[in-house]
Design a protein around this motif. Structure first.
Motif, PDB file in Angstrom:
ATOM      1  N   HIS A 150       0.630  -1.240  -0.007  1.00 19.46           N
ATOM      2  CA  HIS A 150       0.205  -0.134  -0.021  1.00 19.46           C
ATOM      3  C   HIS A 150       1.129   1.415  -0.311  1.00 19.46           C
ATOM      4  O   HIS A 150       0.415   2.307  -1.043  1.00 19.46           O
ATOM      5  N   LEU A 181       6.678  -2.950  -7.772  1.00 17.68           N
ATOM      6  CA  LEU A 181       5.301  -2.561  -7.365  1.00 17.68           C
ATOM      7  C   LEU A 181       4.214  -4.203  -7.742  1.00 17.68           C
ATOM      8  O   LEU A 181       3.626  -5.127  -7.826  1.00 17.68           O
ATOM      9  N   VAL A 226      -3.275   2.379 -11.730  1.00 20.00           N
ATOM     10  CA  VAL A 226      -1.935   2.145 -10.517  1.00 20.00           C
ATOM     11  C   VAL A 226      -3.322   2.562  -9.316  1.00 20.00           C
ATOM     12  O   VAL A 226      -3.607   1.883  -8.917  1.00 20.00           O
ATOM     13  N   ARG A 256       2.426   1.578  -3.428  1.00 17.32           N
ATOM     14  CA  ARG A 256       0.905   2.224  -4.642  1.00 17.32           C
ATOM     15  C   ARG A 256       1.172   3.725  -3.716  1.00 17.32           C
ATOM     16  O   ARG A 256       0.425   4.913  -4.924  1.00 17.32           O
TER      17      ARG A 256
END
Length: 195
Positions: free
Chosen positions: A93, A185, A140, A96
């Motif tokens: 998280h 990611l 994203v 991101r």
């Protein structure tokens, strides 16, 4: 007889117009073909990611446009360096959120540079770049990461947040963001892909 000639001329102009529209629509479709890439496709299909990445195309376009030498607005460069031990301690998280923060800042600054640009190749290039960055932002944002609550994004510790009016440098840093942090990611999320 004059009526038929007028109708023929209008019909041929209509055909020319329709040909022009087909070309224009084809160009637009080629630019937008991967806008609606589903987030799972983005994660699981490296070809979809490659097709969305237009940095090399933009760099080629720059060679033919002397107006991009200096931008009218200084753009915040994304922090692209990765300190592996620090990065690995962060949650998916946080990765991101950091990427979204970088993309959002870049999109805002490119939009500001675009609004200050005169019509021409620089404006066109900035419009396409802004569109590409916004596509990444959308994808994203839509990535499904199992967790309740969202982490607040903050830049990597030690990132100086440099600004530049050099579009070549902006493109380089944008490309490094995509091939660096974003790919890290994606690599973490690929575990959920079916072969």
């Amino acid at each position: 007889m004059e009526s038929n000639a007028t109708e023929d001329l209008m019909w041929s102009q209509g055909m020319d117009l329709s040909r022009v529209l087909v070309v224009v629509f084809s160009m637009v479709a080629s630019e937008l073909s991967h806008v609606h890439t589903r987030p799972i496709d983005f994660v699981c299909d490296s070809d979809a990611r490659r097709m969305l990445n237009k940095v090399r195309d933009f760099q080629e376009e720059m060679k033919n446009c002397s107006a991009v030498d200096a931008l009218p607005f200084s753009i915040q460069l994304p922090c692209v360096g990765i300190h592996k031990p620090t990065w690995e301690r962060k949650s998916v998280h946080e990765w991101r959120a950091e990427i979204l923060l970088s993309l959002g800042s870049l999109a805002q600054d490119v939009q500001s540079a675009r609004t200050l640009s005169q019509p021409g190749c620089r404006l066109t290039l900035l419009e396409r770049l802004e569109h590409n960055i916004n596509n990444y932002l959308l994808v994203v944002k839509l990535l499904h990461i199992e967790h309740q609550g969202e982490q607040v994004g903050h830049q990597e510790e030690g990132c100086q947040g440099q600004r530049s009016t050099d579009l070549g440098l902006v493109l380089k840093k944008f490309g490094l963001l995509l091939t660096g942090k974003l790919e890290w990611l994606i690599a973490e999320m690929e575990n959920g892909c079916l072969d």
